[in-house]
Design a protein around this motif. Structure first.
Motif, PDB file in Angstrom:
ATOM      1  N   ALA A   1       0.835  -1.205   0.000  1.00  0.00           N
ATOM      2  CA  ALA A   1       0.000   0.000   0.000  1.00  0.00           C
ATOM      3  C   ALA A   1       0.872   1.258   0.000  1.00  0.00           C
ATOM      4  O   ALA A   1       0.533   2.271  -0.625  1.00  0.00           O
TER       5      ALA A   1
ATOM      6  N   GLU B   1       2.169   1.946  -3.514  1.00  0.00           N
ATOM      7  CA  GLU B   1       1.115   2.483  -4.375  1.00  0.00           C
ATOM      8  C   GLU B   1       0.894   3.974  -4.098  1.00  0.00           C
ATOM      9  O   GLU B   1       0.706   4.774  -5.026  1.00  0.00           O
ATOM     10  N   ARG B   2       0.934   4.366  -2.832  1.00  0.00           N
ATOM     11  CA  ARG B   2       0.808   5.794  -2.502  1.00  0.00           C
ATOM     12  C   ARG B   2       2.038   6.571  -2.961  1.00  0.00           C
ATOM     13  O   ARG B   2       1.940   7.709  -3.420  1.00  0.00           O
TER      14      ARG B   2
ATOM     15  N   ALA C   1       2.223   7.797  -6.527  1.00  0.00           N
ATOM     16  CA  ALA C   1       1.250   8.836  -6.856  1.00  0.00           C
ATOM     17  C   ALA C   1       1.667  10.230  -6.395  1.00  0.00           C
ATOM     18  O   ALA C   1       1.017  11.216  -6.742  1.00  0.00           O
TER      19      ALA C   1
ATOM     20  N   ALA D   1       5.583   9.401   1.290  1.00  0.00           N
ATOM     21  CA  ALA D   1       4.754   8.202   1.461  1.00  0.00           C
ATOM     22  C   ALA D   1       5.561   6.971   1.865  1.00  0.00           C
ATOM     23  O   ALA D   1       4.987   5.934   2.175  1.00  0.00           O
TER      24      ALA D   1
END
Length: 380
Positions: free
Chosen positions: A164, A167-168, A171, A314
């Motif tokens: 997770a 994935e952050r 972005a 992140a």
């Protein structure tokens, strides 16, 4: 579209899958669009080569193919990392036979890349020779490339957290990373820099006013690559988020650091004098490993190679197991490398491109007396 299998000149070490079984499924379509539309700004008609592990990257590759097609590009070739018996064939070859085969293979891959505009390097086996071999093909072919092989911690309990987080991290807006990295670059140029840490680091060095820096911001557009000076400038890491320079001079003092093996492997103490490594000590497996590796290396293995500072908000610096997500790209991590720095345009050359990364995750970095990082956190 051509499909080839890249056979590599070493024993291949299997890495954990990109995303572990049992974790929530990433939004592959969104991730692929970030790569193709935002990072590459792929233009209609541009040609793309995808290099992947068929056992790990299937859903991501499918999403990338679709994203390339939506942007009007075309996938002209796919390279697949070998596994199992295919990879093990190299174990039986003599050094001379192996060298000749690698040369033939690289000639074929170079022809493929020279016909392409973009090279997507996804999850890859890990061994000492492979990265430099691929990076030399990137330099010779002049493609713009994305290095996109995320790794998960060996502890399955942390896999979902890391997945997770990656994935952050991908972005995070390139404009924000560029803003942060640009401000740091301006503060470092022409400065006397000091790095300290609670563990005992006290290292000083200078950065020339005309120092070259690479900003890894998540953009690999044609315009950005066109102004690049090094192989590093042609190959954008994802998730992005580091500022780096090879122009690190007059290094003096002591560095107490973590290696790529993570915090549970212990720390190492590296002493610099007159701009060279003059001593290495350490506790635990990290100390024994680095001491042995340094002694076996040759060439410019005792030279400082790079200053690298992490900016991605992140990415956590460390997970409880001691695993470091994505090689220290988390905000506030300071890395000092020693040894070879060919890829980043430096002058150091060591046998087999030997280099080692030394991480300080709780350091304080000052330039001209101004704090830029305090206790492992960026000072904005």
């Amino acid at each position: 579209m051509r499909r080839l299998s890249l056979l590599v000149a070493a024993v291949l070490i299997q890495s954990p899958p990109l995303f572990a079984q049992g974790t929530s499924t990433p939004d592959w379509t969104r991730i692929a669009d970030l790569v193709v539309v935002r990072t590459l700004a792929l233009a209609p008609g541009e040609r793309v080569v995808i290099h992947h592990d068929a056992t790990r990257d299937g859903r991501l590759v499918s999403a990338l193919r679709a994203a390339v097609a939506r942007a009007g590009g075309v996938v002209t070739g796919e390279l697949v990392w070998p596994t199992g018996a295919t990879a093990a064939v190299y174990d039986t070859m003599s050094p001379r036979t192996l060298e000749a085969r690698v040369a033939r293979e690289d000639s074929s891959y170079l022809r493929l890349l020279r016909e392409a505009d973009v090279y997507l390097w996804l999850h890859a086996p890990s061994h000492h020779d492979l990265p430099r071999r691929i990076e030399k093909l990137i330099a010779a072919s002049e493609v713009r490339a994305i290095h996109f092989h995320w790794t998960l911690p060996p502890d399955p309990a942390e896999a979902a957290t890391a997945a997770a987080m990656y994935e952050r991290a991908i972005a995070v807006a390139p404009a924000e990373l560029d803003r942060l990295e640009g401000a740091m670059e301006r503060s470092l140029k022409g400065a006397r820099v000091r790095l300290t840490s609670p563990g005992g680091s006290d290292l000083t060095f200078t950065i020339p006013a005309d120092a070259w820096f690479h900003r890894n911001t998540g953009l690999a557009t044609r315009d950005k690559v066109a102004t690049g000076r090094t192989t590093r400038d042609r190959e954008e890491e994802l998730p992005a988020g580091v500022l780096r320079t090879t122009d690190i001079q007059n290094v003096e003092g002591k560095l107490v650091a973590t290696t790529i093996q993570g915090t549970k492997a212990g720390t190492v103490v590296v002493t610099f004098s007159a701009g060279r490594v003059t001593g290495i000590e350490g506790e635990g497996t990290a100390g024994r490993w680095l001491t042995a590796a340094f002694a076996a290396a040759s060439g410019d293995n005792d030279q400082p190679a790079e200053l690298v500072i992490g900016f991605n908000p992140a990415l956590l610096p460390m997970l409880p197991s001691g695993f470091m997500p994505y090689y220290g790209y988390g905000a506030g991590i300071v890395r000092i490398a020693i040894g070879d720095n060919w890829e980043s345009g430096g002058r150091n050359r060591a046998r087999d491109h030997w280099e080692q990364w030394l991480f300080v995750v709780d350091g304080t970095l000052t330039a001209g007396g101004t704090e830029l990082v305090r206790d492992g956190k960026l000072v904005h």
